[in-house]
Design a protein around this motif. Sequence first.
Motif, PDB file in Angstrom:
ATOM      1  N   PRO A   2       0.927  -1.152  -0.046  1.00 57.72           N
ATOM      2  CA  PRO A   2      -0.040   0.054   0.193  1.00 57.72           C
ATOM      3  C   PRO A   2       0.903   1.306   0.167  1.00 57.72           C
ATOM      4  N   ARG A   3       0.360   2.267  -0.696  1.00 59.17           N
ATOM      5  CA  ARG A   3       1.111   3.638  -0.725  1.00 59.17           C
ATOM      6  C   ARG A   3       0.860   4.258   0.674  1.00 59.17           C
ATOM      7  N   ARG A   4       2.135   4.938   0.942  1.00 62.50           N
ATOM      8  CA  ARG A   4       2.325   5.552   2.270  1.00 62.50           C
ATOM      9  C   ARG A   4       1.393   6.970   2.152  1.00 62.50           C
ATOM     10  N   VAL A   5       0.749   7.295   3.247  1.00 63.30           N
ATOM     11  CA  VAL A   5      -0.204   8.244   3.327  1.00 63.30           C
ATOM     12  C   VAL A   5       0.597   9.789   3.269  1.00 63.30           C
ATOM     13  N   GLN A   6       0.583  10.401   2.299  1.00 65.75           N
ATOM     14  CA  GLN A   6       1.283  11.656   2.332  1.00 65.75           C
ATOM     15  C   GLN A   6       0.567  12.794   3.121  1.00 65.75           C
ATOM     16  N   LEU A   7      -0.347  12.913   3.563  1.00 66.46           N
ATOM     17  CA  LEU A   7      -1.031  14.151   4.051  1.00 66.46           C
ATOM     18  C   LEU A   7      -2.298  13.622   4.958  1.00 66.46           C
ATOM     19  N   SER A   8      -2.265  13.819   6.015  1.00 69.68           N
ATOM     20  CA  SER A   8      -3.413  13.771   7.189  1.00 69.68           C
ATOM     21  C   SER A   8      -4.252  14.900   7.256  1.00 69.68           C
ATOM     22  N   ALA A   9      -5.293  15.169   6.896  1.00 67.43           N
ATOM     23  CA  ALA A   9      -6.265  16.381   7.238  1.00 67.43           C
ATOM     24  C   ALA A   9      -7.069  16.084   8.536  1.00 67.43           C
ATOM     25  N   VAL A  10      -6.936  16.850   9.426  1.00 68.44           N
ATOM     26  CA  VAL A  10      -7.443  16.723  10.714  1.00 68.44           C
ATOM     27  C   VAL A  10      -8.417  17.976  11.054  1.00 68.44           C
ATOM     28  N   ILE A  11      -9.564  17.223  11.458  1.00 66.73           N
ATOM     29  CA  ILE A  11     -10.767  18.065  11.466  1.00 66.73           C
ATOM     30  C   ILE A  11     -11.450  17.977  12.881  1.00 66.73           C
ATOM     31  N   PRO A  12     -11.613  19.091  13.737  1.00 63.00           N
ATOM     32  CA  PRO A  12     -12.029  18.892  15.074  1.00 63.00           C
ATOM     33  C   PRO A  12     -13.607  19.300  14.876  1.00 63.00           C
ATOM     34  N   VAL A  13     -14.459  18.638  15.457  1.00 61.06           N
ATOM     35  CA  VAL A  13     -15.653  18.738  15.369  1.00 61.06           C
ATOM     36  C   VAL A  13     -16.587  18.337  17.003  1.00 61.06           C
ATOM     37  N   ARG A  14     -17.474  19.244  17.080  1.00 58.83           N
ATOM     38  CA  ARG A  14     -18.527  18.836  18.415  1.00 58.83           C
ATOM     39  C   ARG A  14     -19.983  19.150  17.744  1.00 58.83           C
ATOM     40  N   ASP A  15     -20.860  18.117  17.757  1.00 57.41           N
ATOM     41  CA  ASP A  15     -22.188  18.164  17.478  1.00 57.41           C
ATOM     42  C   ASP A  15     -22.255  18.910  15.963  1.00 57.41           C
ATOM     43  N   ARG A  16     -21.540  18.392  15.039  1.00 54.00           N
ATOM     44  CA  ARG A  16     -21.505  18.597  13.725  1.00 54.00           C
ATOM     45  C   ARG A  16     -21.419  17.267  12.650  1.00 54.00           C
ATOM     46  N   SER A  17     -22.615  17.285  11.919  1.00 52.37           N
ATOM     47  CA  SER A  17     -22.850  15.834  10.947  1.00 52.37           C
ATOM     48  C   SER A  17     -23.513  16.249   9.869  1.00 52.37           C
ATOM     49  N   GLY A  18     -23.938  17.293   9.752  1.00 52.81           N
ATOM     50  CA  GLY A  18     -24.994  18.126   8.767  1.00 52.81           C
ATOM     51  C   GLY A  18     -24.288  18.126   7.305  1.00 52.81           C
ATOM     52  N   PRO A  19     -24.936  19.018   6.503  1.00 48.37           N
ATOM     53  CA  PRO A  19     -24.548  19.234   5.006  1.00 48.37           C
ATOM     54  C   PRO A  19     -22.866  19.889   5.113  1.00 48.37           C
ATOM     55  N   SER A  48     -23.076  15.116  21.322  1.00 49.54           N
ATOM     56  CA  SER A  48     -24.109  14.293  21.845  1.00 49.54           C
ATOM     57  C   SER A  48     -24.249  12.861  21.288  1.00 49.54           C
ATOM     58  N   ALA A  49     -25.299  11.903  22.011  1.00 46.59           N
ATOM     59  CA  ALA A  49     -25.105  10.695  21.423  1.00 46.59           C
ATOM     60  C   ALA A  49     -25.623  10.704  20.086  1.00 46.59           C
ATOM     61  N   GLU A  50     -26.708  11.333  19.769  1.00 47.13           N
ATOM     62  CA  GLU A  50     -27.568  11.550  18.330  1.00 47.13           C
ATOM     63  C   GLU A  50     -26.529  11.900  17.384  1.00 47.13           C
ATOM     64  N   GLN A  51     -25.822  13.178  17.678  1.00 49.52           N
ATOM     65  CA  GLN A  51     -24.871  13.699  16.883  1.00 49.52           C
ATOM     66  C   GLN A  51     -23.714  12.702  16.350  1.00 49.52           C
ATOM     67  N   ALA A  52     -23.266  12.159  17.622  1.00 44.63           N
ATOM     68  CA  ALA A  52     -22.161  11.267  17.259  1.00 44.63           C
ATOM     69  C   ALA A  52     -22.497   9.839  16.486  1.00 44.63           C
ATOM     70  N   ALA A  53     -23.866   9.321  16.611  1.00 47.01           N
ATOM     71  CA  ALA A  53     -24.155   8.265  15.707  1.00 47.01           C
ATOM     72  C   ALA A  53     -24.298   8.867  14.178  1.00 47.01           C
ATOM     73  N   ALA A  54     -24.683  10.277  13.908  1.00 40.21           N
ATOM     74  CA  ALA A  54     -24.590  10.447  12.889  1.00 40.21           C
ATOM     75  C   ALA A  54     -23.478  10.706  12.089  1.00 40.21           C
ATOM     76  N   LEU A  55     -22.318  11.336  13.023  1.00 43.36           N
ATOM     77  CA  LEU A  55     -21.173  11.533  12.534  1.00 43.36           C
ATOM     78  C   LEU A  55     -20.362  10.280  12.110  1.00 43.36           C
ATOM     79  N   ARG A  56     -20.629   9.096  12.950  1.00 46.02           N
ATOM     80  CA  ARG A  56     -20.179   7.789  12.522  1.00 46.02           C
ATOM     81  C   ARG A  56     -20.294   7.310  11.238  1.00 46.02           C
ATOM     82  N   ASP A  57     -21.780   7.550  11.020  1.00 47.27           N
ATOM     83  CA  ASP A  57     -22.401   7.050   9.511  1.00 47.27           C
ATOM     84  C   ASP A  57     -21.687   7.750   8.372  1.00 47.27           C
ATOM     85  N   LEU A  58     -21.565   9.146   8.665  1.00 51.10           N
ATOM     86  CA  LEU A  58     -20.813  10.100   7.732  1.00 51.10           C
ATOM     87  C   LEU A  58     -19.490   9.919   7.362  1.00 51.10           C
ATOM     88  N   CYS A  59     -18.878   9.347   8.650  1.00 50.70           N
ATOM     89  CA  CYS A  59     -17.236   9.172   8.613  1.00 50.70           C
ATOM     90  C   CYS A  59     -17.207   7.693   7.849  1.00 50.70           C
TER      91      CYS A  59
END
Length: 257
Positions: A2-19, A48-59
């Motif tokens: 497998p190719r080595r990852v060149q760049l890691s994009a790091v995004i911090p969130v709290r209660d963010r899972s929408g458009p 929150s639990a609800e937002q965390a679940a939606a975020l898991r699906d998006l990820c």
Amino acid sequence: MPRRVQLSAVIPVRDRSGPRLDNCLRSLRWQQLEPGALEIVITDYGSSAEQAAALRDLCECYGVRLVRVDANGVWNRARALNYGIQQATGRYVFCTDADMIFAPNFVQTLLDTQAAERDAAFVVCHCRDLPERLAEQTWTLEDFPQLLAAAPFRKATGTGACQVARREFFERVRGYDEGFSFWGQEDNDMRFRAGRAGLRQVWVQDQTAMLHQWHPSERGKQPLRKSLNDVRFHLTKRVTVKNWRGWGERSRPLGLG
């Protein structure tokens, strides 16, 4: 192999899972790159639990590595970023925000700039702002030229949604200053510290573009914290290595691990 990852994009969130986050991740996946060159790491800092679940699906949908931090109390973007940095595996770390949309050549521009600067750059980009009149919705690659035409440069240049350096640099200075809480001066502080560490600040907005999706701002809601952050910034911005009591998930003092 497998190719080595060149760049890691790091995004911090709290209660963010929408458009807005959906658009951000989609734009990172439409990048003109070799397969496997880009890794995306999201730190969920106490959603929150609800937002965390939606975020898991998006990820899962976008192939994103998700780091969960069970944090209560005041939002700490610096600490959330540090958790993500510690999980990153790329040669470079790209710290950004969940409300950005990136041009298709954005990540390749970051990589090319670092190569031209022999890895000694702290890469930043002048942000463009999408107008409030554009309703929150899903945007595609085909929409990008229209979005770009509608997004003027922000009056204040800022460096928050694009800070890129070798991963070893972030490790050496022990990440973003976790003494800043809520929305603070952590980006300006890191820019000063990068300069003191010998990195040259390089702007890339003449080669590519990043667009901020409009939303109501929370930055002015805690004026006392803002004042304390401003004071901390001016008193400590010339300190290169910070977080002596630990950073991110690493709680041991400086020099012990």
